[in-house]
Design an enzyme around this catalytic site. Structure first.
Site, PDB file in Angstrom:
ATOM      1  CB  CYS A  87      -0.967  -0.053   1.178  1.00  0.00           C
ATOM      2  SG  CYS A  87      -2.358   1.088   0.999  1.00  0.00           S
ATOM      3  CG  HIS A 196      -3.594  -3.603   3.334  1.00  0.00           C
ATOM      4  ND1 HIS A 196      -2.483  -3.022   3.878  1.00  0.00           N
ATOM      5  CD2 HIS A 196      -4.305  -2.601   2.789  1.00  0.00           C
ATOM      6  CE1 HIS A 196      -2.514  -1.723   3.672  1.00  0.00           C
ATOM      7  NE2 HIS A 196      -3.607  -1.437   3.012  1.00  0.00           N
ATOM      8  CD  GLU A 198      -0.815  -5.710   5.555  1.00  0.00           C
ATOM      9  OE1 GLU A 198      -0.709  -6.328   4.484  1.00  0.00           O
ATOM     10  OE2 GLU A 198      -0.929  -4.466   5.613  1.00  0.00           O
TER      11      GLU A 198
END
Lengths: 224, 79
Positions: A87, A196, A198
């Site tokens: 990002c 993302h 994560e």
């Protein structure tokens, strides 16, 4: 796996990234401040996490790319070190010249906060080895400037040399050229992506679609 | 010396902001606006007193930080 996460003023995704890296590798990443001038010795991986560094002043990632620590990150990459930017981190890598292209405002002008489907265009990088070639997985998007752009010559090189690692699989919501969601450097050691992974490493919180990125990295850098 | 750096999206680079402004102008009844491109202007107040050196400094700053030449073009003028 010895990893470090760099924190800039306005970074807000460093904890999620730390949880993902630790869950996959069992080792806690070092957290570094942008004013540090050196990286710890023996690092396998440097991560530039998401957020809104410097309030996105001037251009997303432009100020962070000039931070003191980025000179060390550039050196690390030049020596063949692995760097992952997610990002805002992807925007920084482009602004720092470590990856080609730039991230423009989303074509819709809307901030996108929703899931997307990503197709793995190449699974032979340390970042994507946990996925099957051609696999599609879900990831969360949270960005206003994720519209990947590069000139025609760069695009031909990216596609010709297979440096597009991830592509939006169904809807290309931010308007990225050729639906590019993530690119890798020619040596396959620097990768940037807008969504993302994560976010998706825990079955209790949104599933584990993103976990293979981190388990793949952990396997690649496992200390035997 | 004061130096004005004007940064604009390059020709061919999508400018959704400019597009939205053009639509808003049409909505307000302003006719005949073929295109709007939205950029930014940076005014630099430099200690330099030599005009050529001030302009050269502005250009160096634009190339290094003020503009991203992948997507933006810039002009530097003494203001």
């Amino acid at each position: 796996m010895k990893s470090a996460i760099i924190i800039f003023p306005g970074t807000n995704r460093e904890r999620d990234m730390a949880i993902a890296l630790e869950r996959a590798s069992g080792q806690r990443p070092a957290m570094l401040w942008h004013r540090d001038s050196a990286l710890p010795a023996g690092l396998d991986l440097v991560v530039l996490p998401g957020g809104f560094s410097y309030g996105d002043y001037l251009r997303c990632g432009a100020m962070a790319a000039q931070s003191p620590i980025m000179a060390a990150v550039r050196d690390f990459a030049a020596r063949g070190g692995h760097v992952l930017g997610v990002c805002n981190g992807f925007q920084m890598l482009c602004e720092a010249g470590l990856l080609p292209g730039a991230l423009l405002k989303n074509a819709s002008l809307r901030f996108l906060a929703q899931d997307c489907a990503l197709r793995v265009e190449r699974a032979d990088t340390v970042f994507t080895r946990g996925f099957r070639q051609g696999a599609v997985f879900r990831a969360t998007m949270a960005h206003g400037d994720g519209n990947y752009f590069c000139d025609a010559e760069t695009l031909a090189r990216l596609e010709g040399e297979r440096l597009v690692a991830l592509r939006y699989a169904d809807a290309n919501l931010n308007g990225s050229i050729n639906a590019i969601a993530g690119v890798v450097s020619p040596n396959l050691r620097v990768m940037g992506l807008m969504p993302h992974p994560e976010n998706s490493v825990d079955p209790l919180v949104g599933g584990t679609d993103g976990l293979p990125m981190f388990t793949g990295l952990a396997e690649a850098f496992a200390t035997v | 010396m004061k130096v004005r750096v004007t940064v604009m999206p390059k020709a061919g680079v999508l400018d959704p902001q400019g597009k939205a402004i053009a639509q808003a102008l049409a909505g307000l009844g302003f006719e005949g606006v073929a295109e709007v491109r939205a950029g930014k202007v940076l005014m630099l107040d430099l200690a330099e007193t030599n005009p050529a050196a001030a302009r050269a400094a502005g250009e160096a700053m634009a190339r290094r930080l003020l503009a991203n030449t992948v997507i933006e073009s810039f002009t530097v003028e003494l203001a």
